[in-house]
Scaffold this motif. Sequence first.
Motif, PDB file in Angstrom:
ATOM      1  N   GLN A 164       0.811  -1.218   0.000  1.00  0.00           N
ATOM      2  CA  GLN A 164       0.000   0.000   0.000  1.00  0.00           C
ATOM      3  C   GLN A 164       0.842   1.265   0.000  1.00  0.00           C
ATOM      4  N   ARG A 165       2.092   1.162   0.398  1.00  0.00           N
ATOM      5  CA  ARG A 165       2.943   2.348   0.404  1.00  0.00           C
ATOM      6  C   ARG A 165       3.153   2.903  -1.000  1.00  0.00           C
ATOM      7  N   SER A 166       2.974   2.063  -2.013  1.00  0.00           N
ATOM      8  CA  SER A 166       3.103   2.560  -3.382  1.00  0.00           C
ATOM      9  C   SER A 166       2.015   3.579  -3.698  1.00  0.00           C
ATOM     10  N   TYR A 167       0.815   3.382  -3.116  1.00  0.00           N
ATOM     11  CA  TYR A 167      -0.247   4.374  -3.284  1.00  0.00           C
ATOM     12  C   TYR A 167       0.064   5.632  -2.467  1.00  0.00           C
ATOM     13  N   LEU A 168       0.612   5.424  -1.267  1.00  0.00           N
ATOM     14  CA  LEU A 168       0.947   6.577  -0.429  1.00  0.00           C
ATOM     15  C   LEU A 168       2.031   7.431  -1.074  1.00  0.00           C
ATOM     16  N   ASP A 169       2.982   6.788  -1.752  1.00  0.00           N
ATOM     17  CA  ASP A 169       4.045   7.547  -2.407  1.00  0.00           C
ATOM     18  C   ASP A 169       3.491   8.523  -3.427  1.00  0.00           C
ATOM     19  N   GLN A 170       2.451   8.098  -4.163  1.00  0.00           N
ATOM     20  CA  GLN A 170       1.835   8.979  -5.152  1.00  0.00           C
ATOM     21  C   GLN A 170       1.170  10.183  -4.476  1.00  0.00           C
ATOM     22  N   ILE A 171       0.489   9.921  -3.366  1.00  0.00           N
ATOM     23  CA  ILE A 171      -0.175  11.009  -2.639  1.00  0.00           C
ATOM     24  C   ILE A 171       0.851  11.987  -2.087  1.00  0.00           C
ATOM     25  N   PHE A 172       1.917  11.446  -1.492  1.00  0.00           N
ATOM     26  CA  PHE A 172       2.931  12.315  -0.901  1.00  0.00           C
ATOM     27  C   PHE A 172       3.712  13.070  -1.972  1.00  0.00           C
ATOM     28  N   ALA A 173       3.828  12.485  -3.160  1.00  0.00           N
ATOM     29  CA  ALA A 173       4.485  13.200  -4.253  1.00  0.00           C
ATOM     30  C   ALA A 173       3.683  14.444  -4.632  1.00  0.00           C
ATOM     31  N   ALA A 177       4.842  18.303  -4.143  1.00  0.00           N
ATOM     32  CA  ALA A 177       4.772  19.270  -5.242  1.00  0.00           C
ATOM     33  C   ALA A 177       4.038  20.537  -4.798  1.00  0.00           C
ATOM     34  N   SER A 178       2.975  20.342  -4.009  1.00  0.00           N
ATOM     35  CA  SER A 178       2.238  21.500  -3.494  1.00  0.00           C
ATOM     36  C   SER A 178       3.116  22.323  -2.556  1.00  0.00           C
ATOM     37  N   SER A 179       3.899  21.632  -1.731  1.00  0.00           N
ATOM     38  CA  SER A 179       4.796  22.330  -0.815  1.00  0.00           C
ATOM     39  C   SER A 179       5.850  23.127  -1.574  1.00  0.00           C
ATOM     40  N   LEU A 180       6.426  22.519  -2.611  1.00  0.00           N
ATOM     41  CA  LEU A 180       7.437  23.218  -3.412  1.00  0.00           C
ATOM     42  C   LEU A 180       6.830  24.400  -4.150  1.00  0.00           C
ATOM     43  N   THR A 181       5.575  24.243  -4.606  1.00  0.00           N
ATOM     44  CA  THR A 181       4.893  25.358  -5.266  1.00  0.00           C
ATOM     45  C   THR A 181       4.712  26.526  -4.307  1.00  0.00           C
ATOM     46  N   ALA A 182       4.310  26.205  -3.069  1.00  0.00           N
ATOM     47  CA  ALA A 182       4.158  27.260  -2.064  1.00  0.00           C
ATOM     48  C   ALA A 182       5.488  27.945  -1.778  1.00  0.00           C
ATOM     49  N   VAL A 183       6.565  27.164  -1.734  1.00  0.00           N
ATOM     50  CA  VAL A 183       7.890  27.744  -1.503  1.00  0.00           C
ATOM     51  C   VAL A 183       8.278  28.658  -2.663  1.00  0.00           C
ATOM     52  N   GLY A 184       8.000  28.212  -3.901  1.00  0.00           N
ATOM     53  CA  GLY A 184       8.312  29.036  -5.073  1.00  0.00           C
ATOM     54  C   GLY A 184       7.556  30.350  -5.074  1.00  0.00           C
ATOM     55  N   ILE A 185       6.256  30.287  -4.769  1.00  0.00           N
ATOM     56  CA  ILE A 185       5.452  31.511  -4.702  1.00  0.00           C
ATOM     57  C   ILE A 185       5.967  32.417  -3.590  1.00  0.00           C
ATOM     58  N   ALA A 186       6.295  31.801  -2.446  1.00  0.00           N
ATOM     59  CA  ALA A 186       6.816  32.592  -1.324  1.00  0.00           C
ATOM     60  C   ALA A 186       8.124  33.281  -1.693  1.00  0.00           C
ATOM     61  N   ALA A 187       9.002  32.567  -2.421  1.00  0.00           N
ATOM     62  CA  ALA A 187      10.276  33.166  -2.821  1.00  0.00           C
ATOM     63  C   ALA A 187      10.051  34.368  -3.734  1.00  0.00           C
TER      64      ALA A 187
END
Length: 304
Positions: A164-173, A177-187
């Motif tokens: 099941q961790r293979s499904y979790l990996d997709q969710i966390f990916a 990506a959302s976290s990195l987007t927020a960091v980019g906008i913040a920068a």
Amino acid sequence: MRLGLVLSEVGQGLRRNLSMVVSVVLVTFISLTFVGTAILLQSQITQMKTYWYDRAQVAVYFCTDFTTAGSCDQQAATDDQIAAVEAQLQSATLAPFIDAYYFEDQELAFQNFQDQFAGNAIASLVTPELMTEAFWVNLVDPEQSQILSDALAGLAGVESVVDQRSYLDQIFAILNASSLTAVGIAALMLVAAALLIATTIRLSAFSRRRELGIMRLVGASNRFIQTPFVLEGVVAALLGSLLAGGAVIGIVHFFVQGYLTQTLPGTSFVTIDDALLVAPVLLAAGVLLAALASNVAISRYLRV
């Protein structure tokens, strides 16, 4: 250095450029709120990984009359084949790696499906005969799921062995990506805030160019001249930083703790304590950014 004179100069500069000061406060507030949200989101992702990875199961799916994957040829797994898989789970080879397991037959799988998709039109289209029987296995160490896959994937009647961790990996990916987007906008917003602070300081200096000329003639040091302008930028950014810290704490208190924890009671979320740790970081970042931008702007102006 006369503190009263410096503070009066700061107040005068803030009054003269009130609209620009408000702009600096708002831009700093928005940018640092993005920064704080990104930090908390990354912390949340880390907590969720730890929480869900430890609870992730390995599913040993059996063949049905409709599947052709694995060793299946549209032949449902027999009782003997299911018993053979269970014997492997209880064997001396695999048992040390297994914490617990249970068998989910078609009726139980159907009931779980109905509960999961209650109110969805797809629930009425599924019958028990379409469901797949499976063993659900909890491992002592979820990282060792490959051992289970290697041992069971080739057995007769087994369609697949899925971690099941293979499904979790997709969710966390997606979350990363959302976290990195927020960091980019913040920068980008922080760059905009720095430029706006610099512009505000230069405009403030230009509006007081006569006073600055007089101060130079009477021998005032560059440090004495620059300090009020640096403080103007710091004060504006400080207000924005305080608002950002308050917004981050408010988001955690009202949305995360007030809503998400009640909606998803089985999930670990960031707490007010986490937000209180982030707020000083935002405050320090805002003040440092303003001090640097203001100092560079006024230094360049005085050299012109």
